[in-house]
Design a protein around this motif. Sequence first.
Motif, PDB file in Angstrom:
ATOM      1  N   PHE A   1       0.813  -1.220   0.000  1.00  0.00           N
ATOM      2  CA  PHE A   1       0.000   0.000   0.000  1.00  0.00           C
ATOM      3  C   PHE A   1       0.846   1.268   0.000  1.00  0.00           C
ATOM      4  O   PHE A   1       0.313   2.358  -0.185  1.00  0.00           O
ATOM      5  CB  PHE A   1      -0.934   0.006   1.216  1.00  0.00           C
ATOM      6  CG  PHE A   1      -1.989  -1.059   1.163  1.00  0.00           C
ATOM      7  CD1 PHE A   1      -3.162  -0.860   0.459  1.00  0.00           C
ATOM      8  CD2 PHE A   1      -1.793  -2.280   1.794  1.00  0.00           C
ATOM      9  CE1 PHE A   1      -4.133  -1.848   0.388  1.00  0.00           C
ATOM     10  CE2 PHE A   1      -2.767  -3.275   1.735  1.00  0.00           C
ATOM     11  CZ  PHE A   1      -3.931  -3.060   1.028  1.00  0.00           C
ATOM     12  N   HIS A   2       2.133   1.144   0.187  1.00  0.00           N
ATOM     13  CA  HIS A   2       3.007   2.311   0.204  1.00  0.00           C
ATOM     14  C   HIS A   2       3.334   2.763  -1.223  1.00  0.00           C
ATOM     15  O   HIS A   2       3.829   1.976  -2.027  1.00  0.00           O
ATOM     16  CB  HIS A   2       4.311   2.010   0.940  1.00  0.00           C
ATOM     17  CG  HIS A   2       4.166   2.011   2.426  1.00  0.00           C
ATOM     18  ND1 HIS A   2       3.500   1.020   3.105  1.00  0.00           N
ATOM     19  CD2 HIS A   2       4.597   2.891   3.381  1.00  0.00           C
ATOM     20  CE1 HIS A   2       3.529   1.275   4.409  1.00  0.00           C
ATOM     21  NE2 HIS A   2       4.186   2.403   4.602  1.00  0.00           N
ATOM     22  N   GLY A   3       3.049   4.016  -1.520  1.00  0.00           N
ATOM     23  CA  GLY A   3       3.415   4.584  -2.804  1.00  0.00           C
ATOM     24  C   GLY A   3       4.791   5.229  -2.728  1.00  0.00           C
ATOM     25  O   GLY A   3       5.353   5.396  -1.640  1.00  0.00           O
ATOM     26  N   GLN A   4       5.320   5.602  -3.867  1.00  0.00           N
ATOM     27  CA  GLN A   4       6.639   6.243  -3.900  1.00  0.00           C
ATOM     28  C   GLN A   4       6.563   7.716  -3.527  1.00  0.00           C
ATOM     29  O   GLN A   4       7.550   8.301  -3.093  1.00  0.00           O
ATOM     30  CB  GLN A   4       7.251   6.083  -5.297  1.00  0.00           C
ATOM     31  CG  GLN A   4       7.572   4.637  -5.653  1.00  0.00           C
ATOM     32  CD  GLN A   4       8.234   4.524  -7.014  1.00  0.00           C
ATOM     33  OE1 GLN A   4       8.240   5.481  -7.810  1.00  0.00           O
ATOM     34  NE2 GLN A   4       8.798   3.364  -7.299  1.00  0.00           N
ATOM     35  N   ARG A   5       5.382   8.303  -3.720  1.00  0.00           N
ATOM     36  CA  ARG A   5       5.196   9.724  -3.414  1.00  0.00           C
ATOM     37  C   ARG A   5       3.885   9.911  -2.652  1.00  0.00           C
ATOM     38  O   ARG A   5       2.989   9.073  -2.726  1.00  0.00           O
ATOM     39  CB  ARG A   5       5.169  10.572  -4.693  1.00  0.00           C
ATOM     40  CG  ARG A   5       6.427  10.447  -5.546  1.00  0.00           C
ATOM     41  CD  ARG A   5       6.299  11.306  -6.792  1.00  0.00           C
ATOM     42  NE  ARG A   5       7.474  11.205  -7.644  1.00  0.00           N
ATOM     43  CZ  ARG A   5       7.670  10.278  -8.563  1.00  0.00           C
ATOM     44  NH1 ARG A   5       6.741   9.343  -8.749  1.00  0.00           N
ATOM     45  NH2 ARG A   5       8.756  10.250  -9.297  1.00  0.00           N
ATOM     46  N   VAL A   6       3.788  11.037  -1.970  1.00  0.00           N
ATOM     47  CA  VAL A   6       2.555  11.375  -1.271  1.00  0.00           C
ATOM     48  C   VAL A   6       1.568  11.949  -2.290  1.00  0.00           C
ATOM     49  O   VAL A   6       1.913  12.871  -3.040  1.00  0.00           O
ATOM     50  CB  VAL A   6       2.824  12.424  -0.162  1.00  0.00           C
ATOM     51  CG1 VAL A   6       1.515  12.859   0.488  1.00  0.00           C
ATOM     52  CG2 VAL A   6       3.778  11.855   0.875  1.00  0.00           C
ATOM     53  N   PRO A   7       0.348  11.422  -2.348  1.00  0.00           N
ATOM     54  CA  PRO A   7      -0.644  11.923  -3.310  1.00  0.00           C
ATOM     55  C   PRO A   7      -0.978  13.395  -3.086  1.00  0.00           C
ATOM     56  O   PRO A   7      -0.851  13.911  -1.972  1.00  0.00           O
ATOM     57  CB  PRO A   7      -1.867  11.034  -3.045  1.00  0.00           C
ATOM     58  CG  PRO A   7      -1.304   9.799  -2.437  1.00  0.00           C
ATOM     59  CD  PRO A   7      -0.137  10.265  -1.604  1.00  0.00           C
ATOM     60  N   GLU A   8      -1.424  14.048  -4.143  1.00  0.00           N
ATOM     61  CA  GLU A   8      -1.796  15.456  -4.041  1.00  0.00           C
ATOM     62  C   GLU A   8      -3.076  15.655  -3.243  1.00  0.00           C
ATOM     63  O   GLU A   8      -3.197  16.595  -2.481  1.00  0.00           O
ATOM     64  CB  GLU A   8      -2.003  16.045  -5.449  1.00  0.00           C
ATOM     65  CG  GLU A   8      -0.720  16.488  -6.129  1.00  0.00           C
ATOM     66  CD  GLU A   8      -1.007  17.257  -7.405  1.00  0.00           C
ATOM     67  OE1 GLU A   8      -2.172  17.263  -7.841  1.00  0.00           O
ATOM     68  OE2 GLU A   8      -0.068  17.832  -7.958  1.00  0.00           O
ATOM     69  N   LEU A   9      -4.054  14.790  -3.446  1.00  0.00           N
ATOM     70  CA  LEU A   9      -5.340  14.978  -2.798  1.00  0.00           C
ATOM     71  C   LEU A   9      -5.259  14.731  -1.295  1.00  0.00           C
ATOM     72  O   LEU A   9      -4.641  13.767  -0.855  1.00  0.00           O
ATOM     73  CB  LEU A   9      -6.385  14.030  -3.394  1.00  0.00           C
ATOM     74  CG  LEU A   9      -6.893  14.323  -4.811  1.00  0.00           C
ATOM     75  CD1 LEU A   9      -7.904  13.276  -5.227  1.00  0.00           C
ATOM     76  CD2 LEU A   9      -7.502  15.715  -4.879  1.00  0.00           C
ATOM     77  N   SER A  10      -5.911  15.594  -0.531  1.00  0.00           N
ATOM     78  CA  SER A  10      -6.015  15.356   0.907  1.00  0.00           C
ATOM     79  C   SER A  10      -6.882  14.126   1.141  1.00  0.00           C
ATOM     80  O   SER A  10      -7.603  13.661   0.255  1.00  0.00           O
ATOM     81  CB  SER A  10      -6.642  16.573   1.595  1.00  0.00           C
ATOM     82  OG  SER A  10      -7.998  16.719   1.185  1.00  0.00           O
ATOM     83  N   ILE A  11      -6.827  13.588   2.343  1.00  0.00           N
ATOM     84  CA  ILE A  11      -7.631  12.419   2.672  1.00  0.00           C
ATOM     85  C   ILE A  11      -9.114  12.754   2.514  1.00  0.00           C
ATOM     86  O   ILE A  11      -9.898  11.948   2.003  1.00  0.00           O
ATOM     87  CB  ILE A  11      -7.338  11.950   4.107  1.00  0.00           C
ATOM     88  CG1 ILE A  11      -5.861  11.564   4.259  1.00  0.00           C
ATOM     89  CG2 ILE A  11      -8.228  10.758   4.485  1.00  0.00           C
ATOM     90  CD1 ILE A  11      -5.445  11.259   5.691  1.00  0.00           C
ATOM     91  N   LYS A  12      -9.510  13.936   2.920  1.00  0.00           N
ATOM     92  CA  LYS A  12     -10.908  14.344   2.840  1.00  0.00           C
ATOM     93  C   LYS A  12     -11.392  14.386   1.394  1.00  0.00           C
ATOM     94  O   LYS A  12     -12.459  13.850   1.058  1.00  0.00           O
ATOM     95  CB  LYS A  12     -11.103  15.707   3.502  1.00  0.00           C
ATOM     96  CG  LYS A  12     -12.533  16.256   3.380  1.00  0.00           C
ATOM     97  CD  LYS A  12     -12.639  17.571   4.115  1.00  0.00           C
ATOM     98  CE  LYS A  12     -14.046  18.157   3.972  1.00  0.00           C
ATOM     99  NZ  LYS A  12     -14.309  18.636   2.583  1.00  0.00           N
TER     100      LYS A  12
END
Length: 237
Positions: free
Chosen positions: A68-79
């Motif tokens: 489940f770990h991606g290489q980068r943090v996604p742009e979209l917030s959790i909300k």
Amino acid sequence: MAMDPPTTDAGDELGSYSSLGLIVSYSQKDNAKFPKVLLLLSAYLDKIVKENEVLLDSSKIKESTTIFHGQRVPELSIKLYAERIFKYAQCSPSCFVLGLIYMERYLQQPNIYMTSFSVHRLLITSVVVAAKFIDDSFFNNAYYGRVGGISTREMNKLELDLLFSLDFRLRVNLETFRSYCLQLEKEALALVLERPIQIQATNGTKSLICNSSVDETCKHELVCQRYSSQALQGCSW
């Protein structure tokens, strides 16, 4: 960190369900606003992610990297990501509560922590599994992959990993579900009142891709599904 389910009271049950937006009539479903459970779930997950990242940065705990770990943090917030899932996946609001239970069961494994690199994939996968388990209708993984901004192949792998990690134990008794509803409301509502959720995108390069062309495809498939459902309602089998 897992929630500590409180003792439920029968008088609080319907009030909690209604407050979270879990009770939506079929006639109101298409016009319903985002249910409150999305806001509270997002606040809770955001809190846990931040606590885990502080813990990992300040200690010598070795974190196990998962699928489940991606290489980068996604742009979209959790909300915003939770709202996107609800909008296009068309799953019942209860799937997000059930999804949270699956996430916390998954995170009981040793040295596995939910961080900014894994929370989005854990969320989409858990909600998809919940939708397939409790909803009357659902989409295929190719569609859910487009909703979540990942490939069909990755969606398939994430789903299988979650199912095997849970030993395919997807059943949740009513008491546990009630407890999570009450606890989610109590813990996350307090957090929202103290510190409003950041709704803007987080900094970083996008890895979960959500763009207008993909959105149009999702909208088109939703229209087709509704048309098919209406046609089936007039059939006798």
